[in-house]
Design an enzyme around this catalytic site. Structure first.
Site, mmCIF file in Angstrom:
data_model
loop_
_atom_site.group_PDB
_atom_site.id
_atom_site.type_symbol
_atom_site.label_atom_id
_atom_site.label_comp_id
_atom_site.label_asym_id
_atom_site.label_seq_id
_atom_site.Cartn_x
_atom_site.Cartn_y
_atom_site.Cartn_z
ATOM 1 N NE ARG A 185 -3.825 -2.262 0.621
ATOM 2 C CZ ARG A 185 -3.790 -3.522 0.254
ATOM 3 N NH1 ARG A 185 -2.773 -3.971 -0.438
ATOM 4 N NH2 ARG A 185 -4.773 -4.334 0.570
ATOM 5 C CB SER A 248 0.169 -11.409 3.809
ATOM 6 O OG SER A 248 0.649 -10.073 3.784
ATOM 7 C CE1 TYR A 249 -6.719 -9.333 6.261
ATOM 8 C CE2 TYR A 249 -5.041 -7.740 5.630
ATOM 9 C CZ TYR A 249 -6.348 -8.021 6.030
ATOM 10 O OH TYR A 249 -7.248 -7.005 6.179
ATOM 11 C CD GLU A 321 -3.712 -13.070 -1.109
ATOM 12 O OE1 GLU A 321 -3.210 -12.512 -0.112
ATOM 13 O OE2 GLU A 321 -3.850 -12.518 -2.212
#
EC number: 3.4.17.20
Length: 364
Positions: A185, A248-249, A321
């Site tokens: 992000r 993840s996640y 994931e």
């Protein structure tokens, strides 16, 4: 009689970490239940317009739908504003995490012991410097089994390495690829690399807005990191038989397609592989992993590396994931690392053994 085929491990180390390491006291993570279209509109507007929130799940506001669960990271200065807005719209929420600074500190704190030695290394999160050190040390300690290959540089001029693990044997002509941490992000900087590959690029499920978490880039393979990986895999497409991308996640075992709802020709085979892997994780570690094709299991996500690798000709292509399902999300404490690794290793073993068996059956 020809010897059975084995797989070489090709591991790509990228500098994009799937961790939120923004530090602020009393930040919170809320889980929000979106029940109606009015709720959808309100939460979408909140996440798109308020820069002190960060959407953890789903990956983008466009994926927020009725009867879905949203995980939202909120800076301390906006907690009161956000919770009041949710109450105003009658939206149910509860706190997942309150003491986020302590969890962040667990991930970045320095220990008095050498983090690059001993078993503790594999039970902690590490800086890029430590990872580079580990790569070089592994190469030195096992020079007969390990080779480090420079495949390019990141947008920040950091080297991108592939670590080739081939064991003590003659040249092997079949390999598997593993990469980790492909996207993060990054607040209007760069692109989501897992939307930047040439697989239905920038169609529904990706964004052309540079400030959106699913920004697809200016064109397919516009990013240096994507170019490096694509160039390497194209040059080894006849060798790499298994592609594995670890994220993840949310605890899912996925395979193509994510870029469309179409079923791949070997859908049933790959479905059985992830079904077996999920069952074994549940049996040995008592943890549940969803499984299936990406688009139908989560949502449309064009431009992904696994779809691109599949279309390149790597017919065994997967995305895992890892833990957890949202209790800690991107702030998973270090104490969870061993089991998360064991679960990933078990799923990798199931897929690798299946591919080896299939390749051996194809030998003349």
């Amino acid at each position: 009689m020809r010897p059975p085929i084995q797989l070489v491990f090709l591991i790509c180390f990228n500098i994009f970490l799937e961790k939120c390491i923004c530090k602020s006291e009393h930040d919170q993570v809320l889980t929000i239940t979106v029940s109606t279209q009015e709720h959808v509109d309100a939460v979408q507007n909140l996440t798109m317009s308020h820069n002190e929130t960060e959407l953890w799940q789903p990956a983008s506001p466009i994926y927020i739908t009725t009867n879905s669960e949203v995980h939202l990271y909120i800076r301390s200065t906006s907690v009161e504003f956000v919770t009041e807005l949710l109450r105003k719209h009658g939206i149910t929420y509860r706190m997942l995490l309150e003491n986020t600074p302590a969890l962040i500190e667990m991930q970045i704190k320095n220990d008095t012991s050498d983090p690059r030695s001993g078993g503790v290394f594999y039970e902690r999160y590490h800086s890029l410097e430590d990872i580079y050190y580990w790569i070089n040390k592994t190469k030195q300690d096992h020079s007969d089994m390990v080779k480090v290959i420079l495949i390019g540089s990141s947008s920040e001029k950091r080297p991108l390495y592939v670590l080739k693990l081939s064991g003590r044997r003659d040249e092997v002509k079949r390999a598997m690829w593993i990469d980790c941490g492909i996207h993060a992000r990054d607040d209007c900087l760069g692109a989501d690399l897992n939307r930047n590959f040439d697989a239905n690029w920038c169609t529904k499920g990706a964004s052309d807005n540079p400030c959106d978490p699913t920004y697809c880039g200016q064109f397919p393979e516009s990013e240096l990191e994507t170019q490096a990986v694509a160039r390497f895999l194209r040059s080894h497409k006849d060798t790499v038989k298994l592609y594995l991308s670890i994220h993840s996640y949310s605890q899912m075992l996925l395979f193509p397609y994510s870029c469309s709802y179409d079923e791949i020709p070997n859908h049933n085979e790959l479905f059985e592989v992830v079904k077996e892997a999920s069952a074994k994780i549940r049996r040995y570690y008592r943890n549940n992993y969803k499984y299936g094709p990406g688009a139908k299991t989560i949502y449309l996500a064009p431009g992904g590396s696994d779809d691109w690798a599949y279309n390149l000709g790597i017919k065994y292509s997967f995305t895992f994931e890892l833990q957890d399902r949202g209790r800690y999300g991107f702030l998973l404490p270090p104490s969870f690392i061993p089991q998360a690794c064991n679960e990933a290793l078990l799923a990798t073993k199931v897929t690798a053994l299946h591919v080896i068996k299939k390749l051996n059956e194809e030998l003349p």
